[in-house]
Design an enzyme around this catalytic site. Sequence first.
Site, PDB file in Angstrom:
ATOM      1  N   TYR A 149       0.877  -1.183   0.000  1.00 42.55           N
ATOM      2  CA  TYR A 149       0.000   0.000   0.000  1.00 42.55           C
ATOM      3  C   TYR A 149       0.902   1.217   0.000  1.00 42.55           C
ATOM      4  CZ  TYR A 149      -3.398   3.440   1.765  1.00 42.55           C
ATOM      5  OH  TYR A 149      -4.207   4.534   1.931  1.00 42.55           O
ATOM      6  N   ASP A 244       9.482   2.911  -0.967  1.00 39.84           N
ATOM      7  CA  ASP A 244       8.503   3.527  -0.073  1.00 39.84           C
ATOM      8  C   ASP A 244       8.918   3.148   1.355  1.00 39.84           C
ATOM      9  OD1 ASP A 244       6.424   4.059   1.630  1.00 39.84           O
ATOM     10  OD2 ASP A 244       4.854   3.343   0.279  1.00 39.84           O
ATOM     11  N   LYS A 272       5.672   9.423   8.488  1.00 43.56           N
ATOM     12  CA  LYS A 272       5.567   8.840   9.832  1.00 43.56           C
ATOM     13  C   LYS A 272       6.673   9.300  10.794  1.00 43.56           C
ATOM     14  CE  LYS A 272       2.839   4.884   8.210  1.00 43.56           C
ATOM     15  NZ  LYS A 272       1.494   5.119   8.689  1.00 43.56           N
TER      16      LYS A 272
HETATM   17  N1  HOZ Z   1      -3.546   2.894   6.363  1.00 43.82           N
HETATM   18  C1  HOZ Z   1      -2.938   3.191   7.605  1.00 43.82           C
HETATM   19  C2  HOZ Z   1      -2.155   2.053   8.117  1.00 43.82           C
HETATM   20  N2  HOZ Z   1      -1.427   1.313   7.179  1.00 43.82           N
HETATM   21  C3  HOZ Z   1      -3.981   3.584   8.607  1.00 43.82           C
HETATM   22  C4  HOZ Z   1      -3.818   4.959   9.052  1.00 43.82           C
HETATM   23  C5  HOZ Z   1      -4.836   5.393  10.110  1.00 43.82           C
HETATM   24  O1  HOZ Z   1      -5.928   4.874  10.149  1.00 43.82           O
HETATM   25  O2  HOZ Z   1      -4.509   6.285  10.862  1.00 43.82           O
END
Ligand code: HOZ
Length: 432
Positions: A149, A244, A272
């Site tokens: 992702y 990534d 992050k």
């Molecule tokens: N897609 C995010 C984790 N891989 C989630 C982010 C969130 O919900 O804060």
Amino acid sequence: MESTMLDTQKSAALWLEAKDLMPGGVNSPVRAFRSVGGDPLFFERGQGAHLWDVDGNRYIDYIGAWGPAILGHAHPAVIAAVKAVLDNGFGFGAPTPAENQIAKVIREALPTMEVVRLVNSGTEATMSALRLARAFTGRDKIVKFIGCYHGHADMLLVQAGSGVATLGLPDSPGVPAASVANTLTLPFNDMAALDALFAAEGDAIAGVIIEPVVGNAGVLVPEPGFLEHLRALTARHGTLLIFDEVMTGFRVAWGGAQCRFGIEPDLTCLAKAIGGGMPIGAYGGRREIMDMVAPAGPMYQAGTMSGNPAAVAAGLATLAELAKPGVYARLEETTQQLARGLKQAADEAGVPVQVNQLGAMFTLFFTETPVKDWETAKASDTAKFGRYHRLMREAGIYLPPSQFEANFVSLAHGPAEVEATIAAARKAFKVL
Ligand code: HOZ
């Protein structure tokens, strides 16, 4: 479903209200607990390795704000750094000295990022890096790996992991076929598939984007030689390799996965940890490529909030803590102890699991088969994971609400947290 012993009445009332106010009650899909059952908790405060919900229950946290909280929550140095800049204003839409400082720290840690552009999220970073790969090569096709992702830009919402995989969603409606017509997908860790695709289309591929250690299908570790082969093949075809490292950057090592595996990507995406909990992202790479980015070059990308002082201050303070000696050895040791303890507890209870771990990230998959790609990850028993999640929550352990996400360990997690987590898991495995 197991009976709830914790008092979560205030969370329940807020959840009722939220469902009327926001799509599915949340501002990001996996937070809704759809795949694990039970209602989401609402949180009031975090400190170190712990979170407190609005009903006053305390949890050991393994979400870590989905990665940024690598020092633990509310680290005093980060709080002080942000407070210090707030009195001067929230942002000027103009350069600040701190932006130079963070770019220097990033480049020092990841020397492949010779030139760095700050953005506001991982999605912005990956989207921009791919536009840049296309601009630089003059080619249209891109390659991503199944189960990875890279944020929610149209061209990347193809066989994506994280929330898309958790909710079992098809490729998203609203993404025009034309937007994904040039997105090709490959299984992670599959060198033969990689060779076949490059033999057929290699010279038309602008960029390959990859999570070098996947976090968004649960943790998948690259098999020996896979990343090296990908590097060699992309170089041979003039295709840009984009790492990534939104999750792995400053997490699996100070220099990220690229430093751990000794691979030099052409472009890297970060987010992050570099913001210590504030919204931030970055992409960067070789100077000749980054010189395509406006205003140095013609590829346009911009952002009102980019490089805003509060996010940069939080990031600099976080990186200063992470630069201290022994930090990564400690993170690795804590996470390994946890991974080993969980595996042993599951084995003792006769529950088949695989625990994939690298640096301060891990996933416990409920499956007998080693997990190396999306096919093997999705064979996990997600119903069992849901029961495990609920039992752990009842025991005060807050895990990501999906089999297909990474658990994040912080510097604030110590022996007491590791022991308590393994003890809770031991009880949970016995009744699964
Ligand atoms: N897609 C995010 C984790 N891989 C989630 C982010 C969130 O919900 O804060």
